[in-house]
Motif scaffolding. Structure first.
Motif, PDB file in Angstrom:
ATOM      1  N   UNK A 141     -32.076  24.276  92.453  1.00 42.49           N
ATOM      2  CA  UNK A 141     -32.967  25.016  93.348  1.00 42.49           C
ATOM      3  C   UNK A 141     -32.253  26.277  93.822  1.00 42.49           C
ATOM      4  N   UNK A 142     -32.973  27.414  93.809  1.00 40.07           N
ATOM      5  CA  UNK A 142     -32.381  28.698  94.188  1.00 40.07           C
ATOM      6  C   UNK A 142     -33.148  29.289  95.359  1.00 40.07           C
ATOM      7  N   UNK A 143     -32.440  29.775  96.343  1.00 39.11           N
ATOM      8  CA  UNK A 143     -33.070  30.418  97.497  1.00 39.11           C
ATOM      9  C   UNK A 143     -33.063  31.928  97.258  1.00 39.11           C
ATOM     10  N   UNK A 144     -34.238  32.457  96.964  1.00 39.96           N
ATOM     11  CA  UNK A 144     -34.315  33.883  96.622  1.00 39.96           C
ATOM     12  C   UNK A 144     -34.185  34.783  97.848  1.00 39.96           C
ATOM     13  N   UNK A 145     -34.491  34.253  99.029  1.00 35.81           N
ATOM     14  CA  UNK A 145     -34.340  35.064 100.243  1.00 35.81           C
ATOM     15  C   UNK A 145     -32.862  35.284 100.551  1.00 35.81           C
ATOM     16  N   UNK A 146     -32.080  34.200 100.401  1.00 31.96           N
ATOM     17  CA  UNK A 146     -30.648  34.320 100.688  1.00 31.96           C
ATOM     18  C   UNK A 146     -29.835  34.636  99.426  1.00 31.96           C
ATOM     19  N   UNK A 147     -30.535  34.696  98.298  1.00 37.67           N
ATOM     20  CA  UNK A 147     -29.878  34.976  97.018  1.00 37.67           C
ATOM     21  C   UNK A 147     -28.693  34.055  96.731  1.00 37.67           C
ATOM     22  N   UNK A 148     -28.948  32.754  96.853  1.00 37.59           N
ATOM     23  CA  UNK A 148     -27.865  31.805  96.533  1.00 37.59           C
ATOM     24  C   UNK A 148     -28.482  30.471  96.087  1.00 37.59           C
ATOM     25  N   UNK A 149     -27.781  29.731  95.223  1.00 35.07           N
ATOM     26  CA  UNK A 149     -28.275  28.390  94.848  1.00 35.07           C
ATOM     27  C   UNK A 149     -28.081  27.423  96.020  1.00 35.07           C
ATOM     28  N   UNK A 150     -29.074  26.553  96.266  1.00 31.51           N
ATOM     29  CA  UNK A 150     -28.952  25.599  97.379  1.00 31.51           C
ATOM     30  C   UNK A 150     -28.747  24.160  96.903  1.00 31.51           C
ATOM     31  N   UNK A 151     -29.154  23.858  95.675  1.00 31.79           N
ATOM     32  CA  UNK A 151     -28.871  22.530  95.104  1.00 31.79           C
ATOM     33  C   UNK A 151     -28.297  22.749  93.705  1.00 31.79           C
ATOM     34  N   UNK A 152     -27.057  22.277  93.506  1.00 28.81           N
ATOM     35  CA  UNK A 152     -26.428  22.466  92.193  1.00 28.81           C
ATOM     36  C   UNK A 152     -25.773  21.173  91.726  1.00 28.81           C
ATOM     37  N   UNK A 153     -25.588  21.072  90.410  1.00 31.85           N
ATOM     38  CA  UNK A 153     -24.898  19.923  89.812  1.00 31.85           C
ATOM     39  C   UNK A 153     -23.413  20.260  89.721  1.00 31.85           C
ATOM     40  N   UNK A 154     -22.579  19.317  90.079  1.00 31.43           N
ATOM     41  CA  UNK A 154     -21.123  19.514  90.100  1.00 31.43           C
ATOM     42  C   UNK A 154     -20.611  19.992  88.729  1.00 31.43           C
ATOM     43  N   UNK A 155     -19.658  20.953  88.700  1.00 27.58           N
ATOM     44  CA  UNK A 155     -19.159  21.468  87.415  1.00 27.58           C
ATOM     45  C   UNK A 155     -18.520  20.414  86.511  1.00 27.58           C
ATOM     46  N   UNK A 156     -18.039  19.304  87.103  1.00 27.23           N
ATOM     47  CA  UNK A 156     -17.467  18.226  86.284  1.00 27.23           C
ATOM     48  C   UNK A 156     -18.486  17.739  85.253  1.00 27.23           C
ATOM     49  N   UNK A 157     -19.769  17.633  85.680  1.00 28.29           N
ATOM     50  CA  UNK A 157     -20.840  17.209  84.765  1.00 28.29           C
ATOM     51  C   UNK A 157     -21.237  18.365  83.847  1.00 28.29           C
ATOM     52  N   UNK A 158     -21.397  19.548  84.450  1.00 28.24           N
ATOM     53  CA  UNK A 158     -21.905  20.702  83.706  1.00 28.24           C
ATOM     54  C   UNK A 158     -21.036  21.025  82.493  1.00 28.24           C
ATOM     55  N   UNK A 159     -19.719  20.879  82.655  1.00 28.95           N
ATOM     56  CA  UNK A 159     -18.797  21.259  81.578  1.00 28.95           C
ATOM     57  C   UNK A 159     -18.933  20.369  80.344  1.00 28.95           C
ATOM     58  N   UNK A 160     -19.373  19.114  80.532  1.00 26.59           N
ATOM     59  CA  UNK A 160     -19.492  18.221  79.363  1.00 26.59           C
ATOM     60  C   UNK A 160     -20.926  18.106  78.851  1.00 26.59           C
ATOM     61  N   UNK A 161     -21.898  18.591  79.642  1.00 22.11           N
ATOM     62  CA  UNK A 161     -23.298  18.434  79.251  1.00 22.11           C
ATOM     63  C   UNK A 161     -23.742  19.527  78.277  1.00 22.11           C
ATOM     64  N   UNK A 162     -24.736  19.181  77.459  1.00 23.20           N
ATOM     65  CA  UNK A 162     -25.327  20.124  76.506  1.00 23.20           C
ATOM     66  C   UNK A 162     -26.605  20.719  77.118  1.00 23.20           C
ATOM     67  N   UNK A 163     -27.168  21.726  76.441  1.00 18.05           N
ATOM     68  CA  UNK A 163     -28.326  22.445  76.980  1.00 18.05           C
ATOM     69  C   UNK A 163     -29.502  21.512  77.268  1.00 18.05           C
ATOM     70  N   UNK A 164     -29.787  20.566  76.336  1.00 17.07           N
ATOM     71  CA  UNK A 164     -30.953  19.683  76.548  1.00 17.07           C
ATOM     72  C   UNK A 164     -30.727  18.779  77.776  1.00 17.07           C
ATOM     73  N   UNK A 165     -29.435  18.504  78.087  1.00 19.38           N
ATOM     74  CA  UNK A 165     -29.151  17.669  79.256  1.00 19.38           C
ATOM     75  C   UNK A 165     -29.332  18.453  80.555  1.00 19.38           C
ATOM     76  N   UNK A 166     -29.009  19.750  80.533  1.00 14.98           N
ATOM     77  CA  UNK A 166     -29.299  20.593  81.701  1.00 14.98           C
ATOM     78  C   UNK A 166     -30.795  20.509  82.016  1.00 14.98           C
ATOM     79  N   UNK A 167     -31.592  20.656  80.947  1.00 19.46           N
ATOM     80  CA  UNK A 167     -33.055  20.671  81.133  1.00 19.46           C
ATOM     81  C   UNK A 167     -33.557  19.317  81.620  1.00 19.46           C
TER      82      UNK A 167
END
Length: 562
Positions: free
Chosen positions: A27-53
């Motif tokens: 989730x991204x807050x366009x008023x404050x121009x920052x992401x408000x809900x993100x997945x930890x980079x530990x997961x992101x680094x091993x996940x593939x594109x279809x898993x992001x989706x």
């Protein structure tokens, strides 16, 4: 179409998920121009594109946004129908870590329901993926607790303290349907169980291998639907197995009334779609079928995401599938003809029984002998059958509850040299091929899985492994069927997959008990002894080895007697 926001954030075309500083943005807050809900980079680094989706899809379907959660909306459910081996467990754990640790989401309790054989696998996966990131999330399961009151107190601890609770479907069903009088359980204990599991129950429920909920009249499906939370996630690699009714049951569980009543769904989708699939369907029927299929696809877009196995191909080695046609030996031919002439009945009722007995003949005469004489005593066989039935609700027709012909004479021994041919491998070409394949695989340093729908066939293989190779259970090979306790299964799977284990070459697996949710990537060769009635079983069996983590080319051998 590229929106100004997407342009501003530099989203890639064709990828619907934003990654900022190695964190998947949910989730991204366009008023404050920052992401408000993100997945930890530990997961992101091993996940593939279809898993992001997949993670983003589950967040959108179940939570939508922090403002929706703050407003007290009940949320929704979804079906993650990615093919086997595409890393659904990792996607769910990435989402659960995010919602359990984010202060704005306020999720505390997660219930994961899965087949018995995968309970401890889930525990291992949670420790593997969530353990390195945080030690604040507790994990609960009941495999060591056998008494109802112990289980109730464990559930109460989880309900009050939060965390992830993993439970087998059968145990969930039996605990939620306990009766104080019939089961002689104190009402206070039953209230503890129902408070924890049903009402208010968990904040979010995950159903692994969710196609087991395909029958909305089954006791299990009724019990699951009594869970109050609307945030329900179904994971399944095979969402469509037999008919569109099963599809409706799963969708109705995650999104009640999205498709209306079953009668409405049947009139609007099921009947037109089925009518357009016949050989003599008119052009109008086919046109209507295509239109309704398209509409159904659009209606389900927000709550069902499908990814095919083709997503795996760029990341994995090759997969080779062979169908091996094997002729019967003379003694098998004689037994086959004798059975058809003297015992087979020309009625629909007996065709399944006849098929099962003929299947024993074309496996090996010893398999038939053990089945007919019931080498195991009857009580134990019943116990095994019961265990396997509980294990998997996928195909009741697959359960080996065909009773043998009760005949005084042991007619088959007349064709087996008085019984001496029961002890020889050469009585069945199928067994000869299996052992030759096994020798070749061992010479190459490859590990093997052998799947069979018949426990007696596995007994026969074990007999010859001990006799000819002097192998012993727990050393050179393992066996998994409905009678093996969950903790032993997990221990054996762990040992089999260990790189340091070069001694164990083979895993014998009952198709019903072991085709769901297990990870066996240490093996790269699969032998399917007998094709299952339900094609989903065989597909599931293959994907025990062909999944993320596999480093060798995979070889699948289907053995067909002729």
């Amino acid at each position: 179409m590229v929106t100004p926001q997407r342009e501003l954030l530099g989203c890639e075309e064709g990828v619907n998920v934003l990654v900022i500083n190695d964190e998947v943005c949910l989730e991204y807050d366009f008023e404050e121009n920052r992401p408000v809900v993100t997945v930890h980079p530990f997961f992101t680094k091993v996940m593939k594109a279809h898993q992001y989706e997949g993670v983003k899809f589950m967040w959108d379907a179940c939570f939508e946004s922090l403002s929706e959660i703050a407003a007290g909306r009940p949320g929704g459910g979804c079906i993650l129908a990615h093919c086997m081996g595409l890393g659904k467990t990792l996607q769910v754990l990435a989402l659960l870590h995010t919602v359990l640790t984010h202060p704005g989401v306020k999720m505390q309790r997660v219930l994961v329901c899965c087949p018995l054989s995968t309970v401890l696998n889930w525990v291992d996966e949670i420790h593997k993926w969530i353990g390195p990131v945080t030690n604040q999330i507790k994990v609960f399961e009941l495999s060591k607790l056998k008494k109802t009151y112990e289980r109730a107190y464990q559930l109460e601890d989880w309900y009050n303290g939060g965390g992830i609770f993993i439970i087998g479907y059968e145990l969930f069903r039996s605990l939620t349907t306990l009766d104080p009088f019939l089961d002689d359980v104190r009402p206070t204990i039953i209230n503890k169980i129902r408070t924890a599991l049903l009402d208010p129950g968990p904040d979010i429920i995950v159903c692994d291998e969710g196609h087991l909920l395909k029958n909305d009249c089954s006791v299990l499906a009724v019990a699951m639907s009594r869970v109050v939370t609307k945030r329900r996630i179904i994971l399944t690699g095979t969402p469509m197995q037999n008919n569109l009714r099963e599809y409706y049951c799963m969708v109705n569980f995650v999104k009640p009334n999205l498709l209306g009543t079953y009668a409405e769904y049947s009139n609007r989708f099921e009947n037109p779609i089925m009518n357009g699939q016949h050989r003599d369907s008119s052009d109008e029927d086919i046109k209507l079928m295509k239109a309704r299929t398209h509409i159904l696809h659009k209606v389900l877009e927000g709550c069902l995401q499908r990814q095919e196995a083709s997503v795996l191909y760029p990341y994995l080695p090759k997969k080779h599938e062979y169908t091996v046609f094997i002729t019967l030996t003379q003694c098998q031919w004689d037994l086959y003809k004798h059975y058809l002439q003297n015992y087979a009945k020309q009625s629909k009722q007996s065709i399944l029984k006849d098929f099962h007995i003929l299947q024993k003949i074309w496996s090996h005469p010893q398999v038939l002998h053990n089945f007919q004489t019931k080498a195991r005593d009857r009580a134990e066989a019943n116990k095994l059958l019961k265990a396997e039935k509980l294990e998997d609700d996928l195909a009741t027709e697959d359960v080996e509850d065909i009773k043998p012909n009760v005949s005084e004479d042991l007619w088959w021994l007349d064709y087996l040299d008085g019984g001496s041919m029961l002890e020889t491998l050469d009585s069945s070409n199928k067994f000869v091929v299996v052992f030759r394949l096994l020798d070749e695989c061992i010479a190459l340093g490859d590990k093997v899985l052998i799947f069979s729908t018949s426990l007696f066939c596995l007994d026969g293989l074990e007999y010859f492994l001990k006799k000819m190779k002097n192998w012993s259970l727990g050393n050179e090979y393992y066996r998994l069927d409905g009678s093996v306790p969950a903790e032993v299964r997990q221990k054996w799977c762990r040992e089999f997959n260990a790189d340091s284990n070069t001694k164990t070459k083979l895993f014998l697996v009952s198709t019903r008990a072991g085709c769901l949710g297990l990870n066996m990537t240490a093996a790269n060769r699969v032998i399917i002894m007998d094709t299952s009635w339900n094609p989903a079983h065989d597909i599931q069996s293959i994907f025990r080895v062909y999944r993320f983590g596999q480093k060798k080319d995979c070889y699948i051998y289907r053995l067909v007697a002729m």
